[in-house]
Write a protein that holds these residues in place. Sequence first.
Motif, PDB file in Angstrom:
ATOM      1  N   LEU A  10       0.685  -1.136  -0.166  1.00  0.00           N
ATOM      2  CA  LEU A  10       0.009  -0.025  -0.108  1.00  0.00           C
ATOM      3  C   LEU A  10       0.789   1.396   0.018  1.00  0.00           C
ATOM      4  N   ASN A  11       0.296   2.351  -0.610  1.00  0.00           N
ATOM      5  CA  ASN A  11       0.967   3.670  -0.463  1.00  0.00           C
ATOM      6  C   ASN A  11       0.999   4.226   0.898  1.00  0.00           C
ATOM      7  N   GLU A  12       1.480   5.173   1.291  1.00  0.00           N
ATOM      8  CA  GLU A  12       1.713   5.934   2.749  1.00  0.00           C
ATOM      9  C   GLU A  12       0.100   6.056   3.164  1.00  0.00           C
TER      10      GLU A  12
ATOM     11  N   THR B 272     -10.586   0.025  -2.883  1.00  0.00           N
ATOM     12  CA  THR B 272     -10.920  -1.165  -2.777  1.00  0.00           C
ATOM     13  C   THR B 272      -9.623  -1.664  -2.229  1.00  0.00           C
ATOM     14  N   GLU B 273      -8.349  -1.421  -2.516  1.00  0.00           N
ATOM     15  CA  GLU B 273      -7.232  -2.310  -1.665  1.00  0.00           C
ATOM     16  C   GLU B 273      -7.425  -1.574  -0.031  1.00  0.00           C
ATOM     17  N   VAL B 274      -7.957  -0.516   0.122  1.00  0.00           N
ATOM     18  CA  VAL B 274      -8.059  -0.301   1.694  1.00  0.00           C
ATOM     19  C   VAL B 274      -9.200  -0.966   2.088  1.00  0.00           C
ATOM     20  N   TYR B 275     -10.274  -1.357   1.506  1.00  0.00           N
ATOM     21  CA  TYR B 275     -11.154  -2.199   2.034  1.00  0.00           C
ATOM     22  C   TYR B 275     -10.746  -3.633   2.105  1.00  0.00           C
TER      23      TYR B 275
ATOM     24  N   ILE C 165     -10.383  -5.843   5.826  1.00  0.00           N
ATOM     25  CA  ILE C 165     -10.841  -7.269   5.853  1.00  0.00           C
ATOM     26  C   ILE C 165      -9.916  -8.294   6.229  1.00  0.00           C
ATOM     27  N   GLU C 166      -8.543  -7.866   5.610  1.00  0.00           N
ATOM     28  CA  GLU C 166      -7.428  -8.998   5.942  1.00  0.00           C
ATOM     29  C   GLU C 166      -6.956  -9.095   7.415  1.00  0.00           C
ATOM     30  N   ARG C 167      -6.841  -7.534   7.944  1.00  0.00           N
ATOM     31  CA  ARG C 167      -6.477  -7.292   9.336  1.00  0.00           C
ATOM     32  C   ARG C 167      -7.338  -7.479  10.382  1.00  0.00           C
TER      33      ARG C 167
ATOM     34  N   SER D 208     -14.538 -10.665  -8.014  1.00  0.00           N
ATOM     35  CA  SER D 208     -13.334 -11.339  -8.576  1.00  0.00           C
ATOM     36  C   SER D 208     -12.100 -10.756  -7.543  1.00  0.00           C
ATOM     37  N   ARG D 209     -11.979  -9.493  -7.282  1.00  0.00           N
ATOM     38  CA  ARG D 209     -11.167  -8.929  -6.411  1.00  0.00           C
ATOM     39  C   ARG D 209     -10.878  -9.596  -5.091  1.00  0.00           C
ATOM     40  N   ILE D 210     -12.077  -9.988  -4.435  1.00  0.00           N
ATOM     41  CA  ILE D 210     -12.227 -10.658  -3.155  1.00  0.00           C
ATOM     42  C   ILE D 210     -11.421 -12.249  -3.479  1.00  0.00           C
TER      43      ILE D 210
END
Length: 762
Positions: free
Chosen positions: A250-252, A279-282, A286-288, A308-310
């Motif tokens: 992820l970027n800063e 979406t990458e933040v979402y 979810i992961e954390r 598809s992303r999930i």
Amino acid sequence: MYDKINIESKNNEVVFLLYQVALSNSSLKKTFYCQSNIPLEKGERIIVKFKGKKTIGYVLGKVNNSFNKDKDTLVFQSRLDGKSFLRSWLVDALKDAAYYYNTPVGKLFDLCFPKGIENYFVQKVRFNNPLYGFEEFTLNEFINKFGERKLQQFLKDGTISVFKDFKLKVPTPRKEIYLELKADLKEVSTKRLTEKQKKVIDYLFLNKIVSYKELKELLDINKDVILQLKRKELIKIYENIPEKIKKVVLNEEQEKAVEEVVKSKSKVLLHGVTGSGKTEVYLSVIERLNTKVLYLVPEVSLIEQTLSRIYSRFPDLKVEVYHSYLTKSQKVDVWLKAIKGQIDVLIGTRSAFFIPHNYELIIVDEAHDESYYQDGEVVYDINYLADKFPGPVIFGSATPRLDHYLKAKDNKMKICKLTKRYGAHLPDVEIINMKKEEKLTYHLSKKLVDEMKNELDNSKSVMLFVRRKGYSLIMCTNCGHVVKCPSCEVALTYHKSNEKLKCHICGYETEVISTCPVCGSIMLLEKGAGTERIEKEIQNLFPARNISRVDTEVIQDYRLFQKILKGLYNGELNILVGTKMITKGLDVPTVNLIGVIDIDAIQSLPDYNSALNLFRLIVQVVGRSGRKEKGKALIQTYDPESLVLKYAVKQDVEGYYDYELNQRRALNYPPFVDIIQVVVYSNEKESGFKNAEKIVEELKNHSIQILGPTEFFIPKIRNLYLHHFIIKTNEVLKVNQTLNDILVKFPAKVSIRVNPPSLYFI
């Protein structure tokens, strides 16, 4: 202490508890009270007697105040499910929403139970004391063994419980494979490849590592294609998710946003420019959090790319989708999996919110979208309901709701900002002054057409936004008559594809006319432009190109829209012409040019949200361009000096929102006050206006601020005349109650809308 109503019996005292109950499938906006001698769970369904008929009721909770015999009471018959499937906070949220939006309480709760659910369960009996030594029985087995009388006796004294057990197959764990490009461009050029193999290689050049499911969904390829590429030693296949995918960098700004959401465990506004990687933040959240998730999107068209992303990121999670296009059995299947705890991530449109899924995180993507507001007999706003969730909620948008933005400014809501595009730059935006620009057709400027040709020659795709569907309106150039719907006071739209004139309000259709019905002239003009007309003009300019049109007239089935989108993704579709369906969160890497054909009419609508909607639309539609590399957007307009346009071109959301809030504060409009729009329907125009006037007069006796009444923007719909008035208030619940008490005196049909996205459309 709960209320006790003592009823003398021969041997003992029977204690009754009092419950608040909402009636299923009822248009009533009030609740009732019910006495029961057995404890009931909050949110469970019961059978009650209402007007002599057995009816399903929803238990909203116990009543603690003194029992009043004058209250509406129902006769309790039996428990229906034997337990509640609804969490306590959801019951409270739905009840609050029903009162706030002045909508039928029971019908709002009905949304939590798909039709046909009764056919999928078996009633069972369980002994509450293990000393009895009996296993569970089905209800019929128990009655056959002990009798109906024993059943009632055991239920009354709490010896047994009756509950529902659902028959459900456990889903087979999904196995996913991943593909990585192994060869470089020079090595690939030495191999003979089929068209489908080339598509896979091109996609892998852009995306590095992808799941097979993603390729299958977007490129419509099968495993044979993958195996052939492996045999040619061009790709590498992983049977488990590679660590290099798991560890997304992820970027800063994104990293900070993820940390804030995980830490806050409350409501967060994720305000990111289009393409900033929300979406990458979402997914990282979810992961954390490693928890069950409800992931909401405004349109069905966005479900596939989200899914598809999930799938790619979390192949081991149990993911389901829920939306209105599912069959009855598919809806029931998802509902059953939800109550069995067999769903980790539920993706869906607004209807998915009501599925009793035990989620601990809610994501509302494109939270500003008006699709989250349900209009009709049952009215609600998903944003209002999600705000009641006692846990973390991410409201994500490039153009947030004004109330969310104001809360963030006032430090009443946490805000996380993403100001940079993820892996790309914001597109260049150019305004085309249609008063001066050379035109190749009546609606298309030479500048736009030249830019389209340049993109197509470079193997890129183009998207064109058009404000409305259809071909055009029909007007007589001799007398000025515009052909209108006989049932609605709106112009009929000409649909050239099937030679019909259609009303987009009531659905009326008729054959195309050749002479004016007023003066008999044959001088009829096709005025204005819809998607169909622009599609035709584009086909004439680019006859060799593959062109598709997307609007609600064409896309009756969301799967057709998915097919069109796949054509864009894999480069088969060159030009897509569409209405606002194409502006909502789509991430299409092949599109580098966006053309906005006509927007001027949007800002001129007599609606308090018209300027805001125009700003959002431009920001969102421009954001579809240049998702992989720097793109371009061209906006055609006859009003190039528009203040809204100037802010939108710069993508200056904060600047425009601060300006808009200052305007609304001065005029006393939302979000500084709530508005209630009341629309009065009548068979006769004059009597309808008088009815509206009488209602307003009575309301003014209660010191309520009112604008109107006046004729509705569309004065006649489906042969009914419409008048409306606007209430401004900071006490919605109080005004709703007063309004309901007054409306009882009037037989007129009335619709009530609290803070609607638009006053113009109903």
